[in-house]
Design an enzyme around this catalytic site. Structure first.
Site, PDB file in Angstrom:
ATOM      1  N   HIS A 251       1.146   8.225  -2.759  1.00 18.46           N
ATOM      2  CA  HIS A 251       0.792   9.143  -3.844  1.00 18.46           C
ATOM      3  C   HIS A 251       1.133  10.569  -3.441  1.00 18.46           C
ATOM      4  O   HIS A 251       1.749  11.319  -4.200  1.00 18.46           O
ATOM      5  CB  HIS A 251      -0.693   9.015  -4.166  1.00 18.46           C
TER       6      HIS A 251
ATOM      7  N   ARG B  76       6.236   3.748  -8.144  1.00 14.33           N
ATOM      8  CA  ARG B  76       6.219   4.751  -7.073  1.00 14.33           C
ATOM      9  C   ARG B  76       6.411   4.014  -5.754  1.00 14.33           C
ATOM     10  O   ARG B  76       5.521   3.333  -5.271  1.00 14.33           O
ATOM     11  CB  ARG B  76       4.878   5.507  -7.101  1.00 14.33           C
TER      12      ARG B  76
ATOM     13  N   TYR C 161      -4.252   0.006   0.037  1.00 11.33           N
ATOM     14  CA  TYR C 161      -4.605  -0.575  -1.253  1.00 11.33           C
ATOM     15  C   TYR C 161      -3.474  -1.351  -1.915  1.00 11.33           C
ATOM     16  O   TYR C 161      -3.661  -1.929  -2.988  1.00 11.33           O
ATOM     17  CB  TYR C 161      -5.086   0.530  -2.210  1.00 11.33           C
TER      18      TYR C 161
END
Length: 382
Positions: free
Chosen positions: A276, A272, A285
């Site tokens: 998100h 990805r 992160y």
């Protein structure tokens, strides 16, 4: 985790067996790999697949942009995964069913959902989640892994009715494999040999949780062994490999002669690129350079290089594609924004009888609408 490490070996020091390495058809430069067989796609289908992947990439960019302007609600980007989405839907027959997650925009569109219908629910149109007539696509699922046992149930129903020429394709993420629904769905699929294919889009992150924290299994594909079903790992950034593997799995799932159906778990190893959702900040992160290595294997660039080398694509054809794509997406946005929805619907169907506190909130909203109208931007976004 590097792209090459995930494609070539596991997180442990044990080498990956030959049959565990992700299947590839094209290398990152768009060359047909030695001993790789070309999928049964015609030249026109190959070019069409490329255009659909390109449309998906551009749709993603426009959707993120209009979300930032407040014109749609939270959106789940798909860039990096659109090649796998398009390829898997190309393998479906019209009568097969697709069970998507909230990220499978391109998979839904290729299997028949209009572009505008992808946007309407994000503008609060309740009816936007209805399954279009003649389109075998279930509404997207927000709870993780909810669709897995439901897809298995539909496939089981097909088998009980003797519809073994029908299959169900269910998308899920790597995070879904940590849910009980995943276990229950695949366990039943294995016990009853239902005509289903489960595509796990292993994009390396379940929101902020990395793949290595999801499971101690060396691969996601190997989880299928516990359920007695077949599995395969595939390079999810290689559209031709994704089509080939999915097509083979669907053929195994279906058995028009009435024999046993064979469900499959496909682990698509991909990435990805972005957040998100538009409510997420992956820089918190994730290493900022992590995506760059994966982008070297980009599905759009990879297929483009292959088509140019095969003489199926040139700058003139691409220019015509770009014009069609921009027109389709602009028309879809216009249609979605013209769709009428009543904000009062958010207060309906919550309770049998509307409580006073909800009625007060509705009245407050009505007062604001009367004061400011239904366009708080006063047309500045037109």
């Amino acid at each position: 985790m590097s792209a090459q490490k995930e494609l070539d070996q596991h997180e442990t020091s044990r080498p990956v067996a030959a049959d565990e390495r992700p299947i590839q058809v094209l290398d990152e430069d768009g060359n047909l790999l030695p001993n790789a067989a070309m999928p049964d796609l015609s030249p026109d289908e190959l070019v069409s697949m490329y255009e659909d992947i390109k449309l998906a990439r551009r749709f993603d960019q426009r959707a993120i942009s209009i979300q930032r302007q407040g014109r749609i609600a939270t959106y789940a980007p798909m860039t990096g995964q659109e090649g796998a989405q398009v390829a898997t839907s190309y393998a479906l027959d019209d009568h097969d069913w697709l069970f998507p997650t909230y990220r499978e925009h391109a998979a839904k569109h290729v299997h028949g959902v209009p572009l505008a219908s992808l946007l309407k629910p994000l503008r609060g149109l309740r009816e936007g989640y209805a399954v279009p007539d003649g389109v075998n696509v279930m509404p997207e699922y927000i709870p993780i892994a909810t669709q897995v046992p439901q897809a298995m149930g539909m496939a089981w129903g097909h088998k009980l009715q003797g519809k073994t020429d029908h299959a169900v394709l269910c998308h899920l993420g790597d995070g879904a494999t940590s849910e009980g629904d995943f276990h229950e769905g695949l366990n039943f699929a294995g016990v009853f040999d239902v005509p289903a294919v489960f595509v796990c889009n292993n994009n390396q992150w379940a929101i902020s949780v990395p793949r290595e924290r999801q499971t101690a299994s060396e691969t996601i594909a190997q989880k299928a062994q516990a359920y007695g079903i077949e599995s395969v790992r595939v390079d999810g950034l290689d559209p031709l490999a994704m089509y080939q593997v999915t097509n083979e799995a669907l053929n195994k799932a279906k058995n028009p002669s009435g024999g046993e159906c064979r469900p499959t778990l496909i682990e698509a190893v991909l990435y990805r690129y972005g957040a998100h959702t538009t409510a997420d900040d992956p820089s918190v992160y994730r290493d900022g350079d992590e995506a760059d290595e994966w982008k070297d294997k980009d599905p759009l660039d990879r297929l483009q290089k292959f088509l140019y080398k095969e003489g199926l694509l040139d700058e003139h054809i691409e220019a015509e594609m770009d014009e069609r794509i921009e027109s389709k997406i602009s028309d879809a946005i216009t249609e979605a924004e013209r769709a009428e929805s009543d904000p009062n619907q958010i207060f309906e169907y919550v309770y049998d009888e509307m409580p006073d506190r909800l009625r007060e909130q509705r009245d407050e909203l009505d007062a604001l609408r009367e004061k400011y109208g239904d366009d708080p931007f006063n047309g500045v976004l037109e």
